[in-house]
Design a protein around this motif. Structure first.
Motif, mmCIF file in Angstrom:
data_model
loop_
_atom_site.group_PDB
_atom_site.id
_atom_site.type_symbol
_atom_site.label_atom_id
_atom_site.label_comp_id
_atom_site.label_asym_id
_atom_site.label_seq_id
_atom_site.Cartn_x
_atom_site.Cartn_y
_atom_site.Cartn_z
ATOM 1 N N LEU A 1 -36.452 48.628 39.604
ATOM 2 C CA LEU A 1 -35.162 48.079 40.045
ATOM 3 C C LEU A 1 -34.001 48.898 39.499
ATOM 4 N N ALA A 2 -34.053 49.185 38.194
ATOM 5 C CA ALA A 2 -32.943 49.914 37.569
ATOM 6 C C ALA A 2 -32.793 51.295 38.200
ATOM 7 N N ALA A 3 -33.917 51.963 38.473
ATOM 8 C CA ALA A 3 -33.848 53.311 39.044
ATOM 9 C C ALA A 3 -33.267 53.287 40.455
ATOM 10 N N VAL A 4 -33.769 52.380 41.292
ATOM 11 C CA VAL A 4 -33.296 52.328 42.678
ATOM 12 C C VAL A 4 -31.822 51.929 42.725
ATOM 13 N N LEU A 5 -31.456 50.907 41.955
ATOM 14 C CA LEU A 5 -30.075 50.421 42.017
ATOM 15 C C LEU A 5 -29.085 51.394 41.373
ATOM 16 N N ALA A 6 -29.487 52.054 40.295
ATOM 17 C CA ALA A 6 -28.571 53.013 39.656
ATOM 18 C C ALA A 6 -28.229 54.136 40.628
ATOM 19 N N ASN A 7 -29.214 54.564 41.411
ATOM 20 C CA ASN A 7 -28.950 55.601 42.413
ATOM 21 C C ASN A 7 -27.986 55.085 43.480
ATOM 22 N N GLN A 8 -28.148 53.806 43.844
ATOM 23 C CA GLN A 8 -27.225 53.204 44.812
ATOM 24 C C GLN A 8 -25.801 53.147 44.245
ATOM 25 N N VAL A 9 -25.693 52.858 42.952
ATOM 26 C CA VAL A 9 -24.370 52.819 42.319
ATOM 27 C C VAL A 9 -23.713 54.201 42.412
ATOM 28 N N GLY A 10 -24.506 55.238 42.179
ATOM 29 C CA GLY A 10 -23.979 56.599 42.329
ATOM 30 C C GLY A 10 -23.470 56.849 43.743
ATOM 31 N N LEU B 1 -31.539 40.464 37.021
ATOM 32 C CA LEU B 1 -30.178 40.460 36.499
ATOM 33 C C LEU B 1 -29.977 41.597 35.493
ATOM 34 N N LEU B 2 -30.889 41.699 34.547
ATOM 35 C CA LEU B 2 -30.735 42.728 33.513
ATOM 36 C C LEU B 2 -30.824 44.133 34.115
ATOM 37 N N ALA B 3 -31.782 44.320 35.038
ATOM 38 C CA ALA B 3 -31.932 45.648 35.640
ATOM 39 C C ALA B 3 -30.695 46.004 36.456
ATOM 40 N N SER B 4 -30.109 45.013 37.156
ATOM 41 C CA SER B 4 -28.903 45.297 37.942
ATOM 42 C C SER B 4 -27.748 45.713 37.034
ATOM 43 N N LEU B 5 -27.642 45.014 35.913
ATOM 44 C CA LEU B 5 -26.583 45.323 34.949
ATOM 45 C C LEU B 5 -26.768 46.733 34.388
ATOM 46 N N ILE B 6 -27.997 47.049 34.013
ATOM 47 C CA ILE B 6 -28.303 48.391 33.494
ATOM 48 C C ILE B 6 -27.977 49.442 34.555
ATOM 49 N N ALA B 7 -28.366 49.137 35.815
ATOM 50 C CA ALA B 7 -28.109 50.090 36.898
ATOM 51 C C ALA B 7 -26.621 50.327 37.085
ATOM 52 N N LEU B 8 -25.851 49.254 36.992
ATOM 53 C CA LEU B 8 -24.402 49.366 37.153
ATOM 54 C C LEU B 8 -23.813 50.257 36.056
ATOM 55 N N LEU B 9 -24.209 50.004 34.824
ATOM 56 C CA LEU B 9 -23.691 50.786 33.704
ATOM 57 C C LEU B 9 -24.158 52.242 33.793
ATOM 58 N N ALA C 1 -35.885 50.805 31.036
ATOM 59 C CA ALA C 1 -35.137 50.702 32.293
ATOM 60 C C ALA C 1 -33.888 51.581 32.234
ATOM 61 N N GLY C 2 -33.277 51.671 31.050
ATOM 62 C CA GLY C 2 -32.111 52.543 30.881
ATOM 63 C C GLY C 2 -32.467 54.003 31.131
ATOM 64 N N ILE C 3 -33.598 54.442 30.596
ATOM 65 C CA ILE C 3 -34.043 55.826 30.833
ATOM 66 C C ILE C 3 -34.250 56.057 32.330
ATOM 67 N N SER C 4 -34.935 55.108 32.986
ATOM 68 C CA SER C 4 -35.164 55.245 34.436
ATOM 69 C C SER C 4 -33.849 55.329 35.196
ATOM 70 N N ALA C 5 -32.920 54.449 34.840
ATOM 71 C CA ALA C 5 -31.639 54.392 35.548
ATOM 72 C C ALA C 5 -30.836 55.666 35.330
ATOM 73 N N GLY C 6 -30.813 56.145 34.100
ATOM 74 C CA GLY C 6 -30.053 57.357 33.807
ATOM 75 C C GLY C 6 -30.629 58.552 34.543
ATOM 76 N N PHE C 7 -31.924 58.709 34.477
ATOM 77 C CA PHE C 7 -32.574 59.851 35.133
ATOM 78 C C PHE C 7 -32.384 59.798 36.642
ATOM 79 N N SER C 8 -32.610 58.609 37.195
ATOM 80 C CA SER C 8 -32.481 58.425 38.639
ATOM 81 C C SER C 8 -31.092 58.789 39.135
ATOM 82 N N SER C 9 -30.064 58.285 38.423
ATOM 83 C CA SER C 9 -28.711 58.429 38.952
ATOM 84 C C SER C 9 -28.131 59.816 38.698
ATOM 85 N N VAL C 10 -28.609 60.516 37.690
ATOM 86 C CA VAL C 10 -28.017 61.832 37.437
ATOM 87 C C VAL C 10 -28.571 62.879 38.410
#
Lengths: 399, 399
Positions: free
Chosen positions: B181-190, B13-21, B142-151
């Motif tokens: 999770l955060a990295a994979v999902l954040a990229n999907q959000v992009g 849940l938390l990783a999905s939320l982070i990925a979304l943001l 997880a935020g760092i992973s998500a940000g890096f992944s999606s940018v």
């Protein structure tokens, strides 16, 4: 600057030497195991000799090989807590022991063999050059990387495996340079000797859907649970055998007799040896849902009874067939799920999720990366605090 | 068992939320930077406003943003030593600051921006849910992973970057599940927002020859030396500016004036902004041997003077052009060497060799893995004990 040049000169030389030794040993092993497998397939009656073969190998280990019986665990222990040079005889003992296991039909793997040969050969360098224990640790780690890389033809996984396997949940980079050189070059040495590695079907990786994601998470958890079950059962059977049967050579004799009876009674030939043909078909077509159970039972029996060989190829088999079964149950592509199981059961049982992910990418293409990372990490987290290597240290609780 | 289910439920849940943001924030950033770059290209006179823009951003940070000025270093520091929630304003400040940098022609990147936005947004979750500092650390990672992944559209590199960047020479796996999770999902959000990432030419990777191996080792060392030079120069200029110019907004004003003069005086437009067209052509054709020097000077000047933005895209540029130059000198394929420089200068300067290797595999195909691993590890070992992130801890001496 001078320090850096010395560092690079020293470790380039040492890593090249380790790669040469390990790559050559792995090549000899692969050629021998090909011969052993073909011979066994041509002469099915050889399985009748399994108990006797187990007894003979057990007797030699008891009489001449007690110092090297620890195998992979001894190597990991020496890296954490260096005491004395690993005896050179570890290499021929495990080589011949594994060849006999494969020729007569035990269900064991080959990475343990390659890693032990590489580690024992590499450690002779430290002995000859009178290197200090800090250097010795790096050399043993490079040996693990080189052995793993050259036996599977997976330099990326071998590189990281050598630094990842020592401690659960923690990786230190002190050996990162020797390990990457030794892994890459050992694989080249295998190519030079003309050794071919099995290639598995790499299907088209689908775009990640919501269900694909959920199914990968579920499958990853299952891969970890089975990996844990495998490791615990093997350890439990092994310690029960040791407690109940004092005379070591008798353990593989009895175990071998039971395995032989089961193979002949249930026509269970598909679960013995390396099982490469079944692994390959797990990527291609639906297999019986219980195949992973069969392979688990035969491998736990073989390793628990004391047959020599590795754990990882059976884990590939268990993973690929479990993935195949889960693909049928979860309505996912068979090739993808077999590939995920192939790497993730190993990644969970060995506590090496990053090596497993890299292995997936180098065997099946970079696109599988996100699936493999999720499955391997799930498997790692779900595989419990211990794994197949008893001397692996615990760096961090998983949950 | 219950503990495991709770763990997975909570972190999914938390990783999905982070990925979304994080994925949404990165998408907004990428769209904005596309607009900023196109606008600057259409209106070259905008560079004349660079000193004023730098002054305005500096003034806002001085007046309202002193708590968030630490940027990436603040995030890394909070993970090692959690003190208090990262202020939400870090996100809009760095977003607008970076957009102004890009619109007016400073030479800065975007990963720092994405990571800071992701970290600041993720940390609001910890504040709202009153999570403890152990959980907070994992959320920030997880935020760092998500940000890096999606940018960058690189989930594998993002995943490992989040756990690798904190400490030189050591990786801990406590956050491995939330990060993947955060990295994979954040990229999907992009992907969901329709954002396109730059794709670079992925040439045919040649079979590893002896010269290819030696050239990769040499190039890897050069990538590390330049990465170190970049990090040290940026830190040195920044601390000199702080010592000599007490009033903070004046630093980017003066720096911006010098940059503007140089761009117009030397027609050095190719060294400002993100520089994606030059990076792309570094994969395709021989470029001037000095391009990497030009980009290094303009980026050190921009970041050292206090312009807002990341370091990594300029490092990609420096690496790709240096790789291009080395390919010409070492008689190696341009596409391969540009790709190696692209990831390895970053891997050395950020002390993240495994993330860099994964990035190479996901951007250019798995076959580049062995080259990228050697180049990134060489670069890592040769980049000195410190890197671009001042608050990164030292886990282990490299040599």
């Amino acid at each position: 600057m001078i320090k850096a040049v010395c560092y690079f000169a020293k470790w380039s030389l040492l890593a090249s030497l380790i790669a040469l030794l390990a790559g050559t040993a792995s090549s000899a092993l692969l050629i021998t195991l090909d011969w052993a497998t073909n011979t066994r397939n041509d002469h099915r009656w050889l399985i009748l000799l399994l108990p006797v073969g187990g007894f003979v190998v057990g007797w030699f280990y008891l009489r001449f090989g007690q110092q090297v019986e620890g195998g992979n665990n001894l190597l990991i222990d020496e890296i954490h807590d260096p005491k004395k040079t690993v005896p050179l005889r570890m290499a021929p003992f495990i080589f011949i022991g594994t060849a006999i296991s494969q020729l007569l039909g035990a269900s064991v793997g080959r990475e343990g063999t390659a890693v032990q040969m590489a580690g024992a050969l590499a450690d002779q360098i430290t002995h000859l050059l009178k290197l200090k224990s800090d250097d010795r640790r790096l050399i043993l780690m490079a040996g693990i990387s080189a052995g793993f890389s050259s036996v599977f033809g997976t330099p990326m996984a071998g590189w990281v495996f050598g630094i990842e396997v020592l401690t659960t949940g923690r990786m230190r980079y002190e050996a990162i340079f020797p390990c990457v050189l030794a892994a890459v070059l050992a694989n080249q040495v295998g190519d030079f000797w003309g050794v071919h590695h099995t290639t598995y079907l790499a299907g088209v990786v689908p775009h990640l859907s919501v269900w694909g994601f959920v199914a990968t998470v579920i499958a990853g958890a299952m891969f970890g649970v089975i990996g844990q079950l495998f490791a615990k059962s093997t350890h439990a059977l092994s310690s029960q055998m040791k407690k109940r049967i004092a005379y070591a050579p008798l353990r593989p004799f009895i175990g071998g007799a039971i395995i032989t009876a089961c193979v002949l009674g249930f026509t269970a030939d598909r679960y013995i040896g390396l099982g490469i043909p079944t692994i390959m078909s797990a990527f291609e077509q639906p297999l019986p849902l219980y195949d992973f159970v069969g392979k688990t039972l035969f491998t736990v029996a073989s390793l628990g009874a004391g047959f020599k060989g590795g754990e990882v190829t059976p884990l590939f088999y268990i993973g690929a067939t479990l993935g195949n079964a889960l693909a049928q149950l979860l309505h996912m592509p068979i090739t993808l799920m077999a590939a995920l199981g192939f790497v993730a059961v190993f990644g969970g049982a060995a506590n090496t999720p990053i090596a497993a992910t890299l292995m997936a990418m180098e065997l099946f293409g970079a696109e599988i990366g996100i699936y493999a990372a999720i499955a391997s990490v799930m498997s790692y987290v779900c595989s419990g605090e211990s794994g197949i290597y008893k001397t692996q240290r615990s760096g961090h609780a998983k949950l």
